[in-house]
Write a protein that holds these residues in place. Structure first.
Motif, PDB file in Angstrom:
ATOM      1  N   THR A   1     -12.932  80.088 -39.876  1.00  0.00           N
ATOM      2  CA  THR A   1     -13.298  80.647 -39.272  1.00  0.00           C
ATOM      3  C   THR A   1     -13.804  82.420 -39.997  1.00  0.00           C
ATOM      4  O   THR A   1     -14.087  83.274 -39.554  1.00  0.00           O
ATOM      5  CB  THR A   1     -13.072  80.906 -37.528  1.00  0.00           C
ATOM      6  OG1 THR A   1     -11.733  81.062 -37.604  1.00  0.00           O
ATOM      7  CG2 THR A   1     -13.186  79.987 -37.105  1.00  0.00           C
TER       8      THR A   1
ATOM      9  N   ARG B   1     -21.487  82.110 -37.404  1.00  0.00           N
ATOM     10  CA  ARG B   1     -19.734  81.313 -36.533  1.00  0.00           C
ATOM     11  C   ARG B   1     -20.201  80.054 -35.959  1.00  0.00           C
ATOM     12  O   ARG B   1     -21.876  79.893 -36.049  1.00  0.00           O
ATOM     13  CB  ARG B   1     -19.971  82.718 -35.534  1.00  0.00           C
ATOM     14  CG  ARG B   1     -19.409  83.991 -35.744  1.00  0.00           C
ATOM     15  CD  ARG B   1     -19.375  85.061 -34.603  1.00  0.00           C
ATOM     16  NE  ARG B   1     -19.361  84.623 -33.185  1.00  0.00           N
ATOM     17  CZ  ARG B   1     -18.637  85.265 -32.386  1.00  0.00           C
ATOM     18  NH1 ARG B   1     -18.039  86.136 -32.437  1.00  0.00           N
ATOM     19  NH2 ARG B   1     -18.505  84.862 -31.329  1.00  0.00           N
TER      20      ARG B   1
ATOM     21  N   CYS C   1      -9.255  82.343 -29.223  1.00  0.00           N
ATOM     22  CA  CYS C   1      -8.824  83.272 -30.324  1.00  0.00           C
ATOM     23  C   CYS C   1      -8.638  85.074 -29.551  1.00  0.00           C
ATOM     24  O   CYS C   1      -7.420  85.356 -29.885  1.00  0.00           O
ATOM     25  CB  CYS C   1      -9.220  83.525 -31.737  1.00  0.00           C
ATOM     26  SG  CYS C   1      -9.061  81.421 -32.286  1.00  0.00           S
TER      27      CYS C   1
ATOM     28  N   VAL D   1     -16.576  87.221 -37.674  1.00  0.00           N
ATOM     29  CA  VAL D   1     -15.545  87.199 -36.571  1.00  0.00           C
ATOM     30  C   VAL D   1     -15.923  87.772 -35.717  1.00  0.00           C
ATOM     31  O   VAL D   1     -15.888  87.118 -33.820  1.00  0.00           O
ATOM     32  CB  VAL D   1     -14.162  87.568 -37.336  1.00  0.00           C
ATOM     33  CG1 VAL D   1     -13.944  86.729 -38.195  1.00  0.00           C
ATOM     34  CG2 VAL D   1     -14.032  88.446 -36.817  1.00  0.00           C
TER      35      VAL D   1
ATOM     36  N   PHE E   1     -13.807  78.961 -29.478  1.00  0.00           N
ATOM     37  CA  PHE E   1     -12.687  78.627 -30.909  1.00  0.00           C
ATOM     38  C   PHE E   1     -12.633  80.932 -30.895  1.00  0.00           C
ATOM     39  O   PHE E   1     -11.417  81.079 -30.481  1.00  0.00           O
ATOM     40  CB  PHE E   1     -12.646  78.110 -31.975  1.00  0.00           C
ATOM     41  CG  PHE E   1     -11.396  78.527 -32.995  1.00  0.00           C
ATOM     42  CD1 PHE E   1     -10.448  77.838 -32.021  1.00  0.00           C
ATOM     43  CD2 PHE E   1     -11.315  79.476 -33.935  1.00  0.00           C
ATOM     44  CE1 PHE E   1      -9.093  77.725 -32.546  1.00  0.00           C
ATOM     45  CE2 PHE E   1     -10.033  79.714 -34.171  1.00  0.00           C
ATOM     46  CZ  PHE E   1      -9.183  78.875 -33.668  1.00  0.00           C
ATOM     47  N   TYR E   2     -13.123  81.042 -31.098  1.00  0.00           N
ATOM     48  CA  TYR E   2     -13.853  82.303 -31.335  1.00  0.00           C
ATOM     49  C   TYR E   2     -13.076  83.424 -29.607  1.00  0.00           C
ATOM     50  O   TYR E   2     -12.068  84.334 -29.887  1.00  0.00           O
ATOM     51  CB  TYR E   2     -14.887  83.516 -31.374  1.00  0.00           C
ATOM     52  CG  TYR E   2     -15.363  83.230 -33.114  1.00  0.00           C
ATOM     53  CD1 TYR E   2     -15.020  83.080 -34.196  1.00  0.00           C
ATOM     54  CD2 TYR E   2     -15.771  81.537 -33.220  1.00  0.00           C
ATOM     55  CE1 TYR E   2     -15.132  83.487 -35.682  1.00  0.00           C
ATOM     56  CE2 TYR E   2     -16.178  81.452 -35.066  1.00  0.00           C
ATOM     57  CZ  TYR E   2     -15.764  82.500 -35.655  1.00  0.00           C
ATOM     58  OH  TYR E   2     -16.724  81.853 -36.555  1.00  0.00           O
TER      59      TYR E   2
ATOM     60  N   HIS F   1     -17.875  78.764 -31.482  1.00  0.00           N
ATOM     61  CA  HIS F   1     -18.022  79.776 -30.611  1.00  0.00           C
ATOM     62  C   HIS F   1     -16.866  79.734 -29.458  1.00  0.00           C
ATOM     63  O   HIS F   1     -16.373  80.837 -29.026  1.00  0.00           O
ATOM     64  CB  HIS F   1     -19.928  80.327 -29.951  1.00  0.00           C
ATOM     65  CG  HIS F   1     -20.535  80.314 -30.955  1.00  0.00           C
ATOM     66  ND1 HIS F   1     -20.506  81.128 -31.504  1.00  0.00           N
ATOM     67  CD2 HIS F   1     -21.441  79.533 -31.021  1.00  0.00           C
ATOM     68  CE1 HIS F   1     -21.760  81.544 -32.450  1.00  0.00           C
ATOM     69  NE2 HIS F   1     -21.934  80.080 -32.110  1.00  0.00           N
TER      70      HIS F   1
ATOM     71  N   THR G   1      -5.280  84.920 -35.091  1.00  0.00           N
ATOM     72  CA  THR G   1      -7.023  85.685 -34.530  1.00  0.00           C
ATOM     73  C   THR G   1      -7.761  84.730 -34.764  1.00  0.00           C
ATOM     74  O   THR G   1      -7.091  83.826 -36.437  1.00  0.00           O
ATOM     75  CB  THR G   1      -7.087  87.065 -35.061  1.00  0.00           C
ATOM     76  OG1 THR G   1      -6.776  87.441 -36.528  1.00  0.00           O
ATOM     77  CG2 THR G   1      -6.246  88.329 -34.277  1.00  0.00           C
ATOM     78  N   ALA G   2      -9.292  84.977 -35.142  1.00  0.00           N
ATOM     79  CA  ALA G   2      -9.812  84.246 -35.766  1.00  0.00           C
ATOM     80  C   ALA G   2      -9.770  84.795 -37.509  1.00  0.00           C
ATOM     81  O   ALA G   2     -10.678  83.526 -38.455  1.00  0.00           O
ATOM     82  CB  ALA G   2     -11.743  84.360 -35.298  1.00  0.00           C
ATOM     83  N   SER G   3     -10.220  85.388 -37.844  1.00  0.00           N
ATOM     84  CA  SER G   3     -10.565  85.796 -39.014  1.00  0.00           C
ATOM     85  C   SER G   3      -8.636  85.906 -39.744  1.00  0.00           C
ATOM     86  O   SER G   3      -8.912  85.383 -40.974  1.00  0.00           O
ATOM     87  CB  SER G   3      -9.593  87.533 -39.478  1.00  0.00           C
ATOM     88  OG  SER G   3      -9.233  87.677 -38.615  1.00  0.00           O
TER      89      SER G   3
ATOM     90  N   ASP H   1     -16.195  88.264 -26.799  1.00  0.00           N
ATOM     91  CA  ASP H   1     -15.645  86.954 -26.773  1.00  0.00           C
ATOM     92  C   ASP H   1     -14.534  86.511 -25.296  1.00  0.00           C
ATOM     93  O   ASP H   1     -14.354  85.881 -24.943  1.00  0.00           O
ATOM     94  CB  ASP H   1     -15.032  86.710 -28.062  1.00  0.00           C
ATOM     95  CG  ASP H   1     -15.974  86.378 -29.024  1.00  0.00           C
ATOM     96  OD1 ASP H   1     -16.976  85.665 -28.655  1.00  0.00           O
ATOM     97  OD2 ASP H   1     -15.788  86.688 -30.618  1.00  0.00           O
TER      98      ASP H   1
ATOM     99  N   HIS I   1      -7.867  82.114 -39.163  1.00  0.00           N
ATOM    100  CA  HIS I   1      -7.857  81.143 -39.974  1.00  0.00           C
ATOM    101  C   HIS I   1      -8.240  80.865 -40.510  1.00  0.00           C
ATOM    102  O   HIS I   1      -9.433  81.584 -41.037  1.00  0.00           O
ATOM    103  CB  HIS I   1      -8.718  80.255 -38.738  1.00  0.00           C
ATOM    104  CG  HIS I   1      -7.451  80.166 -37.316  1.00  0.00           C
ATOM    105  ND1 HIS I   1      -6.162  78.793 -37.119  1.00  0.00           N
ATOM    106  CD2 HIS I   1      -7.155  80.745 -36.278  1.00  0.00           C
ATOM    107  CE1 HIS I   1      -5.392  79.593 -36.056  1.00  0.00           C
ATOM    108  NE2 HIS I   1      -5.918  80.153 -35.499  1.00  0.00           N
TER     109      HIS I   1
END
Length: 93
Positions: A73, A42, A51, A79, A47-48, A45, A66-68, A86, A70
């Protein structure tokens, strides 16, 4: 993470060896990390955290999912991290 960046310092001296100035060049050591994430790693961080912790209104305003979802990411398929919350980290910061 500062280990991904480098600095080159050029020290300028006169003929007697007295420092008269300096120039600093900054550069990125790991350019591939900017465009691709290795499997299981990753980056960015914050950004995670965003999200995971942002509410629907903020997510809509920023255009995030969600991070997954994008591309950047989600490409590492990592993620979440065991022992890392997070959403809680987002609230804390």
């Amino acid at each position: 993470n500062s280990s991904r960046f480098g600095k080159f310092v050029r020290v300028c001296m006169d003929r007697s060896g007295v420092i008269r100035g300096a120039m600093i060049d900054h550069y990125l050591l790991e350019k591939p990390r900017v465009t691709h994430q290795p499997q299981g790693e990753r980056n960015y961080h914050a950004f995670y955290q965003l999200c995971a912790g942002a509410g629907p209104a903020l997510k809509k305003e920023l255009g995030i999912r969600t991070a997954s979802e994008h591309r950047y990411t989600g490409q590492s398929h990592c993620v979440t991290v065991d022992g890392v919350d997070d959403a809680a980290d987002f609230e804390e910061t």
